[in-house]
Design an enzyme around this catalytic site. Structure first.
Site, PDB file in Angstrom:
ATOM      1  CG  ASP A  51      -2.005  -0.968   1.217  1.00 50.03           C
ATOM      2  OD1 ASP A  51      -2.011  -1.830   0.327  1.00 50.03           O
ATOM      3  OD2 ASP A  51      -2.875  -0.898   2.109  1.00 50.03           O
ATOM      4  CG  ASP A  52       0.116   3.800   2.485  1.00 49.11           C
ATOM      5  OD1 ASP A  52      -1.060   3.610   2.130  1.00 49.11           O
ATOM      6  OD2 ASP A  52       0.472   3.894   3.673  1.00 49.11           O
ATOM      7  CG  HIS A 104      -4.283   2.534  -0.771  1.00 49.25           C
ATOM      8  ND1 HIS A 104      -5.149   1.669  -0.139  1.00 49.25           N
ATOM      9  CD2 HIS A 104      -3.463   3.030   0.204  1.00 49.25           C
ATOM     10  CE1 HIS A 104      -4.876   1.646   1.156  1.00 49.25           C
ATOM     11  NE2 HIS A 104      -3.868   2.463   1.395  1.00 49.25           N
ATOM     12  CG  HIS A 108      -4.211   6.762   2.658  1.00 50.11           C
ATOM     13  ND1 HIS A 108      -4.419   6.767   4.018  1.00 50.11           N
ATOM     14  CD2 HIS A 108      -3.747   5.534   2.361  1.00 50.11           C
ATOM     15  CE1 HIS A 108      -4.080   5.589   4.531  1.00 50.11           C
ATOM     16  NE2 HIS A 108      -3.671   4.809   3.529  1.00 50.11           N
ATOM     17  CE1 TYR A 145      -5.513   5.860   8.102  1.00 49.43           C
ATOM     18  CE2 TYR A 145      -7.196   6.674   6.592  1.00 49.43           C
ATOM     19  CZ  TYR A 145      -6.015   6.854   7.279  1.00 49.43           C
ATOM     20  OH  TYR A 145      -5.325   8.056   7.139  1.00 49.43           O
ATOM     21  CG  HIS A 200       1.939   0.135   4.586  1.00 58.16           C
ATOM     22  ND1 HIS A 200       1.587  -0.820   5.516  1.00 58.16           N
ATOM     23  CD2 HIS A 200       0.827   0.882   4.366  1.00 58.16           C
ATOM     24  CE1 HIS A 200       0.314  -0.649   5.868  1.00 58.16           C
ATOM     25  NE2 HIS A 200      -0.162   0.371   5.179  1.00 58.16           N
TER      26      HIS A 200
END
Length: 252
Positions: A51-52, A104, A108, A145, A200
């Site tokens: 992610d991210d 994603h 965010h 989340y 991540h």
């Protein structure tokens, strides 16, 4: 007596029509949009999912995966760690290497408290950026989340997205060391259907220590490292159908 003999002959004929060596194959069905998926649908695989990003470690992570012959899935945002367009080279490198590119969301944010319109904007801005960068709209996403309440799932269903969460949390986001994350995978084990972990690419320990360990762990346990779409029996469904061209800017 005659009727029973005829019945036996009919049974034998029907049985011979489907020899054991050619069993009927079940049709693989793609995941359903708007339904939360936590793990793979088949055994013998591990879907490394990050992610991210995109971020400063993206290119190095792609190199690590490529060297091992592994495929990963990148759940990318538009603005979390700088503008996605600033990572154009890394984005295109990951896609060209055969890794799955997924969404994603743009900023965010907490999707569960957003309106359907706001959620749609979050998704379509990432879509436009990826169309501009790689010519593809993703069909998979992971919610920030892992929040899926409110208008989120109905909206994502309407947009045609497969919603992915996880079944092993590396907790790199929670200051766990790579060694502590490794223990989570060891505890989860390699049996049953494959794992979709929460990791991540924005942490050097995850990229440079945990990922090589997972590659070796998978090899030791005879697990194939695949994309999320592949681990769900949906290798051709990683992107939404259609020929898309970049015709607009989702500016950061």
């Amino acid at each position: 007596m005659l009727s029973s003999t005829i019945a036996a002959l009919l049974l034998a004929a029907s049985t011979s029509a489907y020899p054991v060596e050619n069993p009927i194959q079940l049709i693989q069905r793609a995941p359903s949009p708007g339904v939360v998926i936590t793990k793979c649908s088949q055994p013998g695989v591990l879907a490394l999912a990050y992610d991210d990003g995109p971020y400063q470690y993206t290119s190095a992570l792609v190199d690590i995966l490529d060297k091992a012959g592994a495929k990963g899935t990148f759940f990318w945002t538009g603005t979390l760690y700088g503008c996605i367009y600033n990572q154009k080279a890394a984005v295109q490198k990951a896609y060209a290497s055969g890794h799955q590119i997924a969404s994603h969301t743009w900023t965010h944010s907490h999707m569960g408290s957003m309106s359907a319109s706001q959620i749609t904007t979050e998704m379509t801005k990432v879509e436009q950026a990826l169309v501009n960068l790689i010519g593809k709209k993703p069909a998979y996403m992971r919610p920030p989340y892992l929040e899926t309440g409110g208008q989120f799932l109905p909206t994502l269903k309407g947009l045609g997205y497969n919603v992915i969460t996880d079944d092993v949390d590396a907790e790199d986001w929670n200051n766990k060391t790579p060694a502590q994350s490794e223990q989570k995978f060891s505890s989860a084990g390699a049996g049953g259907n494959g794992h979709i972990p929460l990791m991540h690419e924005t942490y050097t320990g995850t990229v440079n220590t945990l990922t090589p360990w997972l590659i070796n762990w998978a090899k030791t346990n005879n697990l194939k490292l695949v994309t999320v779409a592949e681990c769900l029996g949906d290798p051709d469904g990683a992107y939404q159908a259609g020929n898309f061209t970049g015709n607009g800017q989702s500016t950061c």
